[in-house]
Motif scaffolding. Structure first.
Motif, short mmCIF file in Angstrom:
data_model
loop_
_atom_site.label_atom_id
_atom_site.label_comp_id
_atom_site.label_asym_id
_atom_site.label_seq_id
_atom_site.Cartn_x
_atom_site.Cartn_y
_atom_site.Cartn_z
N LEU A 12 -27.46 -27.32 -16.84
CA LEU A 12 -26.58 -27.15 -15.68
C LEU A 12 -27.39 -26.78 -14.45
O LEU A 12 -27.01 -27.04 -13.32
CB LEU A 12 -25.57 -26.05 -16.00
CG LEU A 12 -24.41 -25.88 -15.07
CD1 LEU A 12 -23.37 -26.94 -15.36
CD2 LEU A 12 -23.80 -24.51 -15.26
N HIS A 102 -16.62 -33.77 -20.33
CA HIS A 102 -17.91 -34.48 -20.16
C HIS A 102 -18.88 -33.99 -21.21
O HIS A 102 -18.54 -33.13 -22.02
CB HIS A 102 -18.45 -34.32 -18.73
CG HIS A 102 -18.80 -32.91 -18.36
ND1 HIS A 102 -17.86 -31.92 -18.24
CD2 HIS A 102 -19.99 -32.32 -18.08
CE1 HIS A 102 -18.45 -30.79 -17.90
NE2 HIS A 102 -19.74 -31.01 -17.80
N HIS A 104 -21.80 -32.23 -21.27
CA HIS A 104 -22.65 -31.02 -21.26
C HIS A 104 -22.26 -30.02 -22.34
O HIS A 104 -21.08 -29.81 -22.63
CB HIS A 104 -22.60 -30.36 -19.87
CG HIS A 104 -23.23 -31.22 -18.81
ND1 HIS A 104 -22.91 -31.12 -17.48
CD2 HIS A 104 -24.14 -32.22 -18.90
CE1 HIS A 104 -23.62 -32.01 -16.79
NE2 HIS A 104 -24.37 -32.69 -17.63
N HIS A 107 -19.46 -27.42 -22.69
CA HIS A 107 -18.10 -27.95 -22.84
C HIS A 107 -17.91 -28.65 -24.21
O HIS A 107 -16.78 -28.82 -24.65
CB HIS A 107 -17.79 -28.96 -21.72
CG HIS A 107 -17.94 -28.36 -20.35
ND1 HIS A 107 -16.88 -27.97 -19.58
CD2 HIS A 107 -19.05 -28.04 -19.63
CE1 HIS A 107 -17.33 -27.44 -18.44
NE2 HIS A 107 -18.64 -27.48 -18.45
N HIS A 174 -19.79 -35.76 -11.40
CA HIS A 174 -20.68 -34.67 -11.83
C HIS A 174 -21.73 -35.23 -12.81
O HIS A 174 -22.84 -34.73 -12.92
CB HIS A 174 -19.81 -33.59 -12.49
CG HIS A 174 -20.56 -32.57 -13.28
ND1 HIS A 174 -21.33 -31.59 -12.70
CD2 HIS A 174 -20.64 -32.36 -14.64
CE1 HIS A 174 -21.85 -30.83 -13.66
NE2 HIS A 174 -21.45 -31.28 -14.83
N ASP A 193 -16.25 -30.35 -14.75
CA ASP A 193 -17.25 -29.89 -13.77
C ASP A 193 -17.28 -30.72 -12.50
O ASP A 193 -18.15 -30.54 -11.65
CB ASP A 193 -18.65 -29.86 -14.42
CG ASP A 193 -18.82 -28.65 -15.31
OD1 ASP A 193 -17.87 -27.85 -15.44
OD2 ASP A 193 -19.92 -28.48 -15.88
#
Ligand code: ZN
Length: 301
Positions: A12, A102, A104, A107, A174, A193
């Motif tokens: 991130l 998404h 990442h 999540h 994102h 995000d």
């Protein structure tokens, strides 16, 4: 303790960050406290109790009702027992579906805990990227039971709990895996995000300023003004704040883009404090100089 979640949290952070949230080498999951709040209609939000983690997991949206629990995002796997404990206060039903906004890890890492008993839904690129994640030395392979089993390219509607949940892909925002989840009956939207409330946005691999602006404009054009807005990170929000974020994104990217066109170096722009008027958006995970650097890099791609 596995060290992989921390790698995902660090994904991130585009830049070298010095905020306290990122200075620990490993997350101490035992310190993180979760809380549930009612959003609207049959939708709730699970996030961190203030001061107990911040970016140690993306906000979870929860739909409850007679069909079962539907989660939007799953934080990190070690937090799953805490998520389940909070869910018990909202519903006696099991988790039936998990939607990933998404790819990442903050999540999707929790997919490993929910996948054996729930159906995971995500954009096709999310599944693809989770499948190939094991190829990078610092990443760990995602077990088969943590993979999405239903994928979408553009849009999918999930009819549960009296809600027609629209799961819609927004390209190159994102990331290149983003979906936004609309709860029209409850008047709620989970932005993933694509939206950090009150903070500078983060544009990761596969994302773009153009895609982020397009996504925010499209959502604002579609939802009623009194819709409650769940951000990927940050406190529960509304369309007014979403609109302010869009304006900030357009203004700051125009300033940086103009500098790039005039061949002004990043160092010069930082020295000249070209984004000095936007300091109130700093402090989430990134300061104004770091945001400027991110913008410069993304717009120079
Ligand atoms: Zn993300």
């Amino acid at each position: 303790m596995r060290n992989s979640p921390w790698v995902y949290v660090l994904a991130l952070a585009l830049l070298a960050l010095s905020t306290s949230a990122f200075s620990q080498e490993e997350e101490d999951w035992s310190k993180i406290q979760l809380k549930a709040s009612k959003v609207s209609g049959s939708v709730y939000m699970i996030d961190m109790v203030e001061g107990s983690g911040g970016f140690a997991g993306g906000n979870i949206g929860v739909s409850v009702g007679s069909d079962g629990v539907v989660l939007v995002d799953a934080m990190f796997e070690p937090l799953a027992p805490k998520i389940l404990a909070v869910l018990k206060t909202l519903s006696g039903k099991p988790v039936k579906f998990v939607i990933n906004t998404h790819v990442h890890g903050d999540h999707t890492d929790g997919n490993a805990a929910f996948g054996p008993t729930a159906t995971i839904i995500a954009h096709a690129n999310t599944r693809q990227q989770l499948l190939t994640r094991g190829q990078s030395p610092e990443d760990q392979p995602v077990p088969a039971h943590a993979l999405p089993v239903i994928t979408l390219n553009d849009e999918l509607v999930l009819h549960q709990n009296g809600e027609d949940m629209r799961i819609v892909h927004f390209p190159h925002a994102h990331s290149d895996t983003d979906v936004i989840v609309f709860f029209p009956q409850s008047k709620v939207v989970h932005m993933g995000d694509i939206y950090f409330s009150g903070m500078f946005p983060f544009i990761g691999r596969g994302g773009s300023v153009k895609g982020l602006v397009a996504a925010l404009e499209k959502v604002l054009g579609e939802i009623p003004a009194d819709t409650r807005v769940i951000p990927g990170h940050g406190p529960l929000s509304n369309t007014q704040e979403l609109r302010a974020t869009l304006a900030m994104l357009k203004e700051t990217s125009a300033i940086v883009e103009d500098g790039i066109k005039r061949k002004v170096s990043l160092q010069r722009m930082i020295k000249d404090k070209v984004l000095a008027g936007y300091d109130k958006w700093a402090g989430g995970y990134i300061n104004t100089d770091q945001y400027l650097e991110q913008m410069y890099k993304v717009l120079s791609r």
